[in-house]
Design a protein around this motif. Structure first.
Motif, PDB file in Angstrom:
ATOM      1  N   GLY A   1       0.841  -1.188   0.000  1.00 57.23           N
ATOM      2  CA  GLY A   1       0.000   0.000   0.000  1.00 57.23           C
ATOM      3  C   GLY A   1       0.875   1.236   0.000  1.00 57.23           C
ATOM      4  N   PRO A   2       0.284   2.410   0.010  1.00 55.80           N
ATOM      5  CA  PRO A   2       1.065   3.648   0.017  1.00 55.80           C
ATOM      6  C   PRO A   2       2.044   3.673   1.193  1.00 55.80           C
ATOM      7  CG  PRO A   2      -1.238   4.126  -0.426  1.00 55.80           C
ATOM      8  CD  PRO A   2      -1.171   2.676  -0.055  1.00 55.80           C
ATOM      9  N   GLY A   3       3.319   3.764   0.893  1.00 56.64           N
ATOM     10  CA  GLY A   3       4.330   3.782   1.935  1.00 56.64           C
ATOM     11  C   GLY A   3       4.570   2.447   2.602  1.00 56.64           C
ATOM     12  N   ASP A   4       3.994   1.382   2.093  1.00 60.13           N
ATOM     13  CA  ASP A   4       4.095   0.063   2.718  1.00 60.13           C
ATOM     14  C   ASP A   4       4.509  -0.947   1.651  1.00 60.13           C
ATOM     15  OD1 ASP A   4       3.858  -2.333   4.041  1.00 60.13           O
ATOM     16  OD2 ASP A   4       1.736  -2.117   4.537  1.00 60.13           O
TER      17      ASP A   4
ATOM     18  N   PRO B   1      -3.805   4.019   9.411  1.00 61.59           N
ATOM     19  CA  PRO B   1      -3.380   2.858  10.209  1.00 61.59           C
ATOM     20  C   PRO B   1      -4.382   1.703  10.158  1.00 61.59           C
ATOM     21  CG  PRO B   1      -4.021   4.700  11.620  1.00 61.59           C
ATOM     22  CD  PRO B   1      -3.943   5.232  10.241  1.00 61.59           C
ATOM     23  N   LEU B   2      -5.648   2.018   9.947  1.00 67.65           N
ATOM     24  CA  LEU B   2      -6.636   0.947   9.841  1.00 67.65           C
ATOM     25  C   LEU B   2      -6.461   0.186   8.529  1.00 67.65           C
ATOM     26  CD1 LEU B   2      -9.741   2.821  11.270  1.00 67.65           C
ATOM     27  CD2 LEU B   2      -8.431   1.006  12.383  1.00 67.65           C
ATOM     28  N   ARG B   3      -6.179   0.899   7.444  1.00 68.52           N
ATOM     29  CA  ARG B   3      -5.920   0.218   6.170  1.00 68.52           C
ATOM     30  C   ARG B   3      -4.703  -0.691   6.301  1.00 68.52           C
ATOM     31  NH1 ARG B   3      -5.728   5.465   3.802  1.00 68.52           N
ATOM     32  NH2 ARG B   3      -7.792   6.293   3.295  1.00 68.52           N
ATOM     33  N   SER B   4      -3.647  -0.190   6.948  1.00 69.47           N
ATOM     34  CA  SER B   4      -2.441  -0.989   7.134  1.00 69.47           C
ATOM     35  C   SER B   4      -2.724  -2.229   7.969  1.00 69.47           C
ATOM     36  CB  SER B   4      -1.360  -0.131   7.808  1.00 69.47           C
ATOM     37  OG  SER B   4      -0.189  -0.880   8.023  1.00 69.47           O
ATOM     38  N   ALA B   5      -3.544  -2.078   9.003  1.00 66.44           N
ATOM     39  CA  ALA B   5      -3.896  -3.224   9.848  1.00 66.44           C
ATOM     40  C   ALA B   5      -4.655  -4.273   9.048  1.00 66.44           C
ATOM     41  CB  ALA B   5      -4.725  -2.759  11.036  1.00 66.44           C
ATOM     42  N   VAL B   6      -5.544  -3.838   8.168  1.00 67.95           N
ATOM     43  CA  VAL B   6      -6.299  -4.775   7.333  1.00 67.95           C
ATOM     44  C   VAL B   6      -5.357  -5.544   6.406  1.00 67.95           C
ATOM     45  CG1 VAL B   6      -7.961  -4.928   5.430  1.00 67.95           C
ATOM     46  CG2 VAL B   6      -8.495  -3.553   7.443  1.00 67.95           C
ATOM     47  N   ARG B   7      -4.427  -4.827   5.757  1.00 62.95           N
ATOM     48  CA  ARG B   7      -3.486  -5.509   4.859  1.00 62.95           C
ATOM     49  C   ARG B   7      -2.644  -6.530   5.622  1.00 62.95           C
ATOM     50  NH1 ARG B   7      -2.625  -0.243   3.007  1.00 62.95           N
ATOM     51  NH2 ARG B   7      -0.575  -0.169   4.004  1.00 62.95           N
ATOM     52  N   SER B   8      -2.151  -6.133   6.798  1.00 58.91           N
ATOM     53  CA  SER B   8      -1.308  -7.036   7.578  1.00 58.91           C
ATOM     54  C   SER B   8      -2.082  -8.269   8.032  1.00 58.91           C
ATOM     55  CB  SER B   8      -0.741  -6.304   8.803  1.00 58.91           C
ATOM     56  OG  SER B   8       0.174  -5.305   8.418  1.00 58.91           O
ATOM     57  N   ALA B   9      -3.311  -8.066   8.461  1.00 60.36           N
ATOM     58  CA  ALA B   9      -4.113  -9.196   8.937  1.00 60.36           C
ATOM     59  C   ALA B   9      -4.438 -10.155   7.801  1.00 60.36           C
ATOM     60  CB  ALA B   9      -5.398  -8.678   9.577  1.00 60.36           C
ATOM     61  N   ARG B  10      -4.822  -9.606   6.663  1.00 62.48           N
ATOM     62  CA  ARG B  10      -5.137 -10.475   5.527  1.00 62.48           C
ATOM     63  C   ARG B  10      -3.910 -11.251   5.071  1.00 62.48           C
ATOM     64  NH1 ARG B  10      -8.935  -6.082   2.280  1.00 62.48           N
ATOM     65  NH2 ARG B  10     -10.942  -6.827   3.104  1.00 62.48           N
ATOM     66  N   THR B  11      -2.775 -10.589   5.022  1.00 63.43           N
ATOM     67  CA  THR B  11      -1.542 -11.255   4.606  1.00 63.43           C
ATOM     68  C   THR B  11      -1.183 -12.360   5.585  1.00 63.43           C
ATOM     69  OG1 THR B  11      -0.761  -9.201   3.598  1.00 63.43           O
ATOM     70  CG2 THR B  11       0.874 -10.893   4.024  1.00 63.43           C
ATOM     71  N   ALA B  12      -1.257 -12.066   6.864  1.00 65.15           N
ATOM     72  CA  ALA B  12      -0.917 -13.068   7.877  1.00 65.15           C
ATOM     73  C   ALA B  12      -1.833 -14.283   7.781  1.00 65.15           C
ATOM     74  CB  ALA B  12      -0.999 -12.445   9.272  1.00 65.15           C
ATOM     75  N   ALA B  13      -3.131 -14.054   7.633  1.00 65.84           N
ATOM     76  CA  ALA B  13      -4.086 -15.162   7.610  1.00 65.84           C
ATOM     77  C   ALA B  13      -3.942 -16.002   6.352  1.00 65.84           C
ATOM     78  CB  ALA B  13      -5.506 -14.612   7.730  1.00 65.84           C
ATOM     79  N   ILE B  14      -3.865 -15.349   5.190  1.00 69.83           N
ATOM     80  CA  ILE B  14      -3.757 -16.103   3.934  1.00 69.83           C
ATOM     81  C   ILE B  14      -2.452 -16.889   3.884  1.00 69.83           C
ATOM     82  CG2 ILE B  14      -3.476 -15.869   1.436  1.00 69.83           C
ATOM     83  CD1 ILE B  14      -6.356 -15.564   2.286  1.00 69.83           C
ATOM     84  N   ASN B  15      -1.355 -16.265   4.284  1.00 71.18           N
ATOM     85  CA  ASN B  15      -0.068 -16.955   4.211  1.00 71.18           C
ATOM     86  C   ASN B  15       0.038 -18.072   5.233  1.00 71.18           C
ATOM     87  OD1 ASN B  15       0.684 -15.383   2.079  1.00 71.18           O
ATOM     88  ND2 ASN B  15       1.918 -13.955   3.289  1.00 71.18           N
ATOM     89  N   ALA B  16      -0.615 -17.912   6.382  1.00 69.60           N
ATOM     90  CA  ALA B  16      -0.649 -19.002   7.352  1.00 69.60           C
ATOM     91  C   ALA B  16      -1.414 -20.197   6.772  1.00 69.60           C
ATOM     92  CB  ALA B  16      -1.298 -18.543   8.650  1.00 69.60           C
ATOM     93  N   CYS B  17      -2.499 -19.923   6.067  1.00 70.27           N
ATOM     94  CA  CYS B  17      -3.252 -21.002   5.420  1.00 70.27           C
ATOM     95  C   CYS B  17      -2.403 -21.693   4.371  1.00 70.27           C
ATOM     96  CB  CYS B  17      -4.526 -20.435   4.772  1.00 70.27           C
ATOM     97  SG  CYS B  17      -5.750 -19.823   5.925  1.00 70.27           S
ATOM     98  N   ALA B  18      -1.641 -20.899   3.593  1.00 69.97           N
ATOM     99  CA  ALA B  18      -0.794 -21.480   2.552  1.00 69.97           C
ATOM    100  C   ALA B  18       0.282 -22.361   3.182  1.00 69.97           C
ATOM    101  CB  ALA B  18      -0.168 -20.375   1.719  1.00 69.97           C
ATOM    102  N   ARG B  19       0.879 -21.905   4.299  1.00 71.33           N
ATOM    103  CA  ARG B  19       1.915 -22.713   4.955  1.00 71.33           C
ATOM    104  C   ARG B  19       1.327 -23.995   5.540  1.00 71.33           C
ATOM    105  NH1 ARG B  19       3.648 -17.545   6.651  1.00 71.33           N
ATOM    106  NH2 ARG B  19       2.507 -17.792   8.597  1.00 71.33           N
ATOM    107  N   ASP B  20       0.145 -23.874   6.158  1.00 71.08           N
ATOM    108  CA  ASP B  20      -0.466 -25.038   6.783  1.00 71.08           C
ATOM    109  C   ASP B  20      -0.862 -26.096   5.729  1.00 71.08           C
ATOM    110  OD1 ASP B  20      -0.189 -23.867   9.215  1.00 71.08           O
ATOM    111  OD2 ASP B  20      -2.282 -23.235   9.401  1.00 71.08           O
ATOM    112  N   ALA B  21      -1.215 -25.618   4.524  1.00 73.95           N
ATOM    113  CA  ALA B  21      -1.638 -26.540   3.472  1.00 73.95           C
ATOM    114  C   ALA B  21      -0.463 -27.228   2.799  1.00 73.95           C
ATOM    115  CB  ALA B  21      -2.457 -25.783   2.422  1.00 73.95           C
TER     116      ALA B  21
END
Length: 269
Positions: free
Chosen positions: A85-88, A246-266
């Motif tokens: 995202g912007p600056g991220d 900061p709320l947009r950044s939190a959403v991106r971080s949470a989605r990334t963490a959850a999706i990538n955790a699913c990918a690792r677990d699979a």
């Protein structure tokens, strides 16, 4: 589900682990667009993947699965979602065409072992019913050391749901004369997210995080739609941005963490 890259990451991981069929992945992608074009970023990638270059072709979603299958042949390979995202720019290989494309799209996928050569995919909307995927060869994939674990992501999303609702109250948007019920708009946004399903094997905690992230994102979308009447000055617009960034950044971080955790677990052992 909130982006084609998230869909492909989680469904391709499920397929590679033997938990989903190829048709399940293709059906999930078709919920975004019935036509999928693909092309290589350069002639080297075209030679390695067999994808067309320089013009994309209607190779279908099946070609994406073939590309991913070839890309996961190395030991310790991961399929990883990135949501810049912007600056991220966390998780992006600096100075690459892939990084520039992912920043422009706000999403992308990295495939390969951390610290070694790999593959990148970035989708772009080509038309109302068409997605174009650009595939890149990357000399070195960065380490995934920037994103929260599931416990931290779940806690952050609980706070973000509260903070996003408070942001609406702070901006007096619930009675701003916008002409539409904000709650109805939020419900509509959530209904659109629900059209894109997850594999049945997704862990319950990851699903809770993603649902919370969708709720915060829907509130932010409605806030941004309703904000112009309240941001008639530059200082007001800056205050709104300070509130929502900061709320947009939190959403991106949470989605990334959850999706990538699913990918690792699979991932198969």
């Amino acid at each position: 589900m909130t982006s084609p890259s998230a869909t492909l990451t989680v469904w391709a991981s499920s397929w590679l682990a033997g938990n989903s069929a190829p048709d399940d992945v293709i059906d999930a992608l078709h919920a975004w667009a019935p036509m999928h074009l693909a092309c290589a970023e350069d002639p080297v990638t075209a030679g390695r993947t067999g994808l067309p270059w320089p013009e994309p072709q209607d190779v279908g979603a099946t070609a994406l699965l073939q590309t991913i299958r070839r890309a996961v042949s190395e030991p310790d390979t991961e399929i990883r979602l990135v949501l810049p995202g912007p600056g991220d720019v966390r998780g992006l290989p600096a100075g690459t065409h892939f990084a520039a494309a992912a920043i422009g799209a706000g999403e992308g996928i990295l495939i390969g072992p951390q610290g070694r050569p790999g593959t990148g995919l970035v989708p772009h909307v080509e038309g109302p019913d068409v997605l174009r995927w650009t595939v890149s060869s990357l000399e070195q994939l960065p380490a995934d050391s920037h994103h929260a674990g599931l416990g931290e992501a779940e806690f952050t999303m609980r706070e973000a749901v509260r903070d996003a609702a408070a942001a609406l109250e702070t901006l007096h948007m619930l009675d701003s004369g916008f002409g539409a019920d904000p709650r109805a708009l939020i419900a509509d946004a959530l209904a659109q997210s629900a059209l894109h399903r997850y594999p049945g094997t997704i862990p319950a905690r990851a699903l809770r995080i993603l649902d919370s992230a969708d709720q915060v994102a829907a509130i932010l979308t409605v806030a941004e739609q309703m904000a112009p009447a309240r941001t008639v000055t530059a200082s007001a617009a800056a205050s709104l941005e300070d509130l929502l960034r900061p709320l947009r950044s939190a959403v991106r971080s949470a989605r990334t963490a959850a999706i990538n955790a699913c990918a690792r677990d699979a991932r198969p052992a």
